[in-house]
Design an enzyme around this catalytic site. Structure first.
Site, PDB file in Angstrom:
ATOM      1  N   SER A   1       0.739  -1.425   0.094  1.00  0.00           N
ATOM      2  CA  SER A   1       0.025   0.079   0.009  1.00  0.00           C
ATOM      3  C   SER A   1       0.913   1.206  -0.012  1.00  0.00           C
ATOM      4  O   SER A   1       2.276   1.084  -0.021  1.00  0.00           O
ATOM      5  CB  SER A   1      -1.015   0.078   1.253  1.00  0.00           C
ATOM      6  OG  SER A   1      -0.121   0.475   2.300  1.00  0.00           O
ATOM      7  N   LYS A   2       0.303   2.346   0.057  1.00  0.00           N
ATOM      8  CA  LYS A   2       1.156   3.615  -0.185  1.00  0.00           C
ATOM      9  C   LYS A   2       1.956   3.876   1.114  1.00  0.00           C
ATOM     10  O   LYS A   2       3.036   4.595   0.811  1.00  0.00           O
ATOM     11  CB  LYS A   2      -0.111   4.823  -0.116  1.00  0.00           C
ATOM     12  CG  LYS A   2      -0.474   5.094  -1.526  1.00  0.00           C
ATOM     13  CD  LYS A   2      -1.561   6.424  -1.408  1.00  0.00           C
ATOM     14  CE  LYS A   2      -2.211   6.550  -2.536  1.00  0.00           C
ATOM     15  NZ  LYS A   2      -3.479   6.964  -2.198  1.00  0.00           N
ATOM     16  N   ARG A   3       1.569   3.135   2.036  1.00  0.00           N
ATOM     17  CA  ARG A   3       2.506   3.153   3.087  1.00  0.00           C
ATOM     18  C   ARG A   3       4.105   2.488   2.897  1.00  0.00           C
ATOM     19  O   ARG A   3       5.219   2.922   3.629  1.00  0.00           O
ATOM     20  CB  ARG A   3       2.049   2.383   4.336  1.00  0.00           C
ATOM     21  CG  ARG A   3       0.989   3.033   5.233  1.00  0.00           C
ATOM     22  CD  ARG A   3       0.519   2.005   6.432  1.00  0.00           C
ATOM     23  NE  ARG A   3       0.122   0.838   5.894  1.00  0.00           N
ATOM     24  CZ  ARG A   3       0.808  -0.537   6.098  1.00  0.00           C
ATOM     25  NH1 ARG A   3       1.755  -0.432   6.794  1.00  0.00           N
ATOM     26  NH2 ARG A   3       0.197  -1.468   5.789  1.00  0.00           N
TER      27      ARG A   3
ATOM     28  N   GLY B   1       5.481   3.039  -0.144  1.00  0.00           N
ATOM     29  CA  GLY B   1       5.932   4.096  -0.983  1.00  0.00           C
ATOM     30  C   GLY B   1       4.945   4.061  -2.178  1.00  0.00           C
ATOM     31  O   GLY B   1       3.791   3.688  -2.047  1.00  0.00           O
TER      32      GLY B   1
END
Ligand code: GLU
Length: 465
Positions: free
Chosen positions: A239-241, A243
Site C-alpha cells: 500500500s502507499k505506506r 512508497g
C-alpha cells in the site's frame, strides 16, 4: 494464431497500481506468447467511484509500459442493455428471482445469525414467493445451487472447491436497477470469448459464484489463474505506506518502463536465476508453470538496481530526450548548452534514474555553476590564482579541444609546476562543476567546449576567496 483470449479488466477508481500492472503484464505476455488476443475492458459499472480521469490514467500507464491490447477498451457502461436482457432471461427461466426484503429486515436477520453464531447468509425468504407485487422496490437474486460443491482447477493454485451451502443467493441487480460486479463480469467474459481469466487472488472467493452463473447461463466455463498478492517489506499487503504504488509515479521518479516491466514480471514469476529479461525474451519464456503460489514482496532496491542497468545500457539518444524533459521541469533549458547526448554518455554509467541523470547534468546547462560553499572555500582560494591562470592559457591555446590531448597538456603543466594530479584537478573540477563530484574531468571539459570552460575559469578567478 491460438484461440487464447485473455483480458485485463481494471475498475477506473484510481490510477493503475503496481498489482494491476502486473496482472495486465501477465495477461499480455500470455497472449503474445501464444499468439492469442489481449482484451482491455474498463469495469465502470460503479458510477459513483469511476471517473474518466482514472480511465485516462490507466490507459496512459498501459501505453507507457508498452502493454498494447488487441481489442477494446470496452466499457461496461455501454453494455447495460445486454446485462438487463440476461437478467430478464434468468428470471424467465426461474434461475433468478425478485427479492423484496428490505435492508432493515436483512440487517436484523444478519444480527440474529451472528448472535446464534451462524454464518450470515440470505435465508431465502423470497426464493419461492408466489406474489410479485409490482412497483415495490426489489433486488434480483440468483437462485444459487444449495447442494454439492463448486470446484475448479486454478492454473496457479491447483484444485479449489467451495461447498455450495456456503454461498448464498447473490444479488445480481440492485434496487436502483444496476447490475452487480459478479454478474456483469461473467456476461462480459463469456460474450467476449475469454477462455482464461488471469487476475489477482483477491478474486478467488468470487470465482465459485461466477462459475455458477456461467453454468446457469449455459456458457462454457473459462480456465482461471489467480496470481498471489504483492506485499510490502513488512509482509502486509502493498500500500502507499510502502512508497509509491502508482505506475506513473515511477515514471515521474525517473524509472524506465522496461525496468518496471522487468521488475513486475519477477514478482511471482521466475526463470532459473535470471534477473534481466528483454521484452522479447519474456514473450518467449513466460508461462504460468513458473508462477509461484505464495505472495511476493515488493523490493524497491531491486527495482532501482534494474533501472540502473537499463540506464547504463540504454540508447543515449532516448535517455537524452527523457533527461531534457526532466531538466525542463526544473526550468533548465539545454538550448544554449552542450549536446545532451554527449552529456548522457558521460553520466549513464553511474546514474540510476532519469532524475539522477538530470541532477548530474545540471551543471552543464546552468549559466553560472552553483558552487558548493565548502568545496569553494577549500579549493578556490587565492592560492589557486596562478594555477587557474595557467590552466586558462592552456585551454585557450590547445589546438584540439578533446579529452586526450587536453589531459596530456595538463600532465605537462603539472610536471612543470611540480604538482600532483589531485592538487590541480580538484580546483579545476570545482571551477567547472561547482563541486567535487561528477563525471570524468577531461570528458566533461571536452563536452563543455572551449568557450564555456574559459568562461567558468574566469568566473572562478573572479570569485576566489
Ligand atoms: N474489475 C476488477 C478489479 O479491478 C477485476 C475483475 C476481474 O479481473 O475479474 O478488481
Amino acid at each position: 494464431m491460438s484461440n487464447l483470449r485473455v483480458r485485463f479488466a481494471p475498475s477506473p477508481t484510481g490510477y493503475l497500481h503496481i498489482g494491476g500492472a502486473r496482472t495486465a503484464l501477465f495477461n499480455y505476455l500470455l497472449a503474445r506468447r501464444e499468439g492469442g488476443t489481449f482484451v482491455l475492458r474498463i469495469e465502470d459499472t460503479d458510477l459513483e467511484r469511476s471517473s474518466q480521469e482514472s480511465v485516462d490514467a490507466i490507459l496512459q500507464a498501459m501505453e507507457w509500459l508498452g502493454l498494447d491490447y488487441d481489442e477494446g477498451p470496452y466499457y461496461q457502461t455501454e453494455r447495460f442493455d445486454l446485462y438487463q436482457e440476461k437478467i430478464d432471461q434468468l428470471i424467465a427461466e426461474g434461475k433468478a428471482y425478485r427479492c423484496y426484503c428490505t435492508p432493515e429486515e436483512l440487517e436484523k436477520k444478519r444480527q440474529q445469525a451472528m448472535l446464534e453464531k451462524r454464518k450470515p447468509k440470505y435465508d431465502g425468504t423470497c426464493r419461492d414467493r408466489s406474489d410479485q407485487p409490482e412497483g415495490r422496490p426489489h433486488v434480483v437474486r440468483f437462485r444459487a445451487p444449495q447442494e454439492g460443491e463448486t470446484a475448479f482447477t486454478d492454473l496457479i493454485k491447483g484444485p479449489i472447491s467451495f461447498a455450495n451451502d456456503e454461498l448464498d443467493d447473490l444479488i445480481i441487480r440492485r434496487t436502483d436497477g444496476s447490475p452487480t460486479y459478479n454478474f456483469v463480469v461473467v456476461i462480459d467474459d463469456a460474450t467476449m470469448g475469454i477462455n482464461l481469466v488471469l487476475r489477482g487472488d483477491d478474486h478467488i472467493n468470487n470465482t465459485p459464484r461466477q462459475i455458477q452463473l456461467y453454468q446457469a447461463l449455459g456458457y462454457p466455463v473459462p480456465q482461471f489463474a489467480h496470481v498471489p498478492m504483492i506485499l510490502g517489506s513488512d509482509k502486509t499487503r502493498l500500500s502507499k505506506r510502502h512508497g509509491a504504488t502508482s505506475v506513473m509515479a515511477y515514471r515521474d521518479q525517473g524509472y524506465l518502463p522496461e525496468a518496471l516491466v522487468n521488475y513486475l514480471v519477477r514478482l511471482g514469476w521466475s526463470h532459473g536465476d535470471q534477473e534481466i529479461f528483454s521484452k522479447d525474451e519474456l514473450v518467449s519464456l513466460f508461462s504460468l508453470d513458473q508462477v509461484g503460489r505464495s505472495a511476493s514482496v515488493f523490493n524497491p532496491d531491486k527495482l532501482l538496481w534494474l533501472n540502473a542497468h537499463y540506464i547504463k545500457t540504454g540508447d543515449p539518444k532516448r535517455l537524452a530526450a527523457l533527461m531534457v524533459e526532466k531538466l525542463a521541469e526544473q526550468n533548465i533549458s539545454v538550448k544554449a548548452g552542450p549536446d545532451p547526448v554527449a552529456v548522457v554518455r558521460s553520466l549513464q554509467e553511474r546514474a540510476r534514474t532519469i532524475v539522477e541523470l538530470a541532477d548530474g547534468a545540471r551543471f552543464f546547462y546552468l549559466e553560472q555553476v552553483e558552487y558548493d560553499e565548502k568545496d569553494r572555500a577549500k579549493l578556490l582560494t587565492r592560492a589557486q590564482r596562478d594555477l587557474l591562470e595557467r590552466l586558462r592559457a592552456l585551454f585557450a591555446g590547445e589546438p584540439e579541444f578533446t579529452a586526450a590531448p587536453l589531459k596530456q597538456a595538463f600532465g605537462r603543466l603539472l610536471e612543470e609546476l611540480e604538482l600532483g594530479f589531485g592538487k590541480a584537478a580538484q580546483p579545476l573540477r570545482v571551477a567547472m562543476t561547482g563541486s567535487r563530484g561528477g563525471p570524468d574531468l577531461f570528458e566533461l571539459i571536452e563536452i563543455l567546449g572551449r568557450d564555456r570552460v574559459l568562461a567558468r575559469i574566469d568566473r572562478a578567478l573572479e570569485s576566489l576567496v
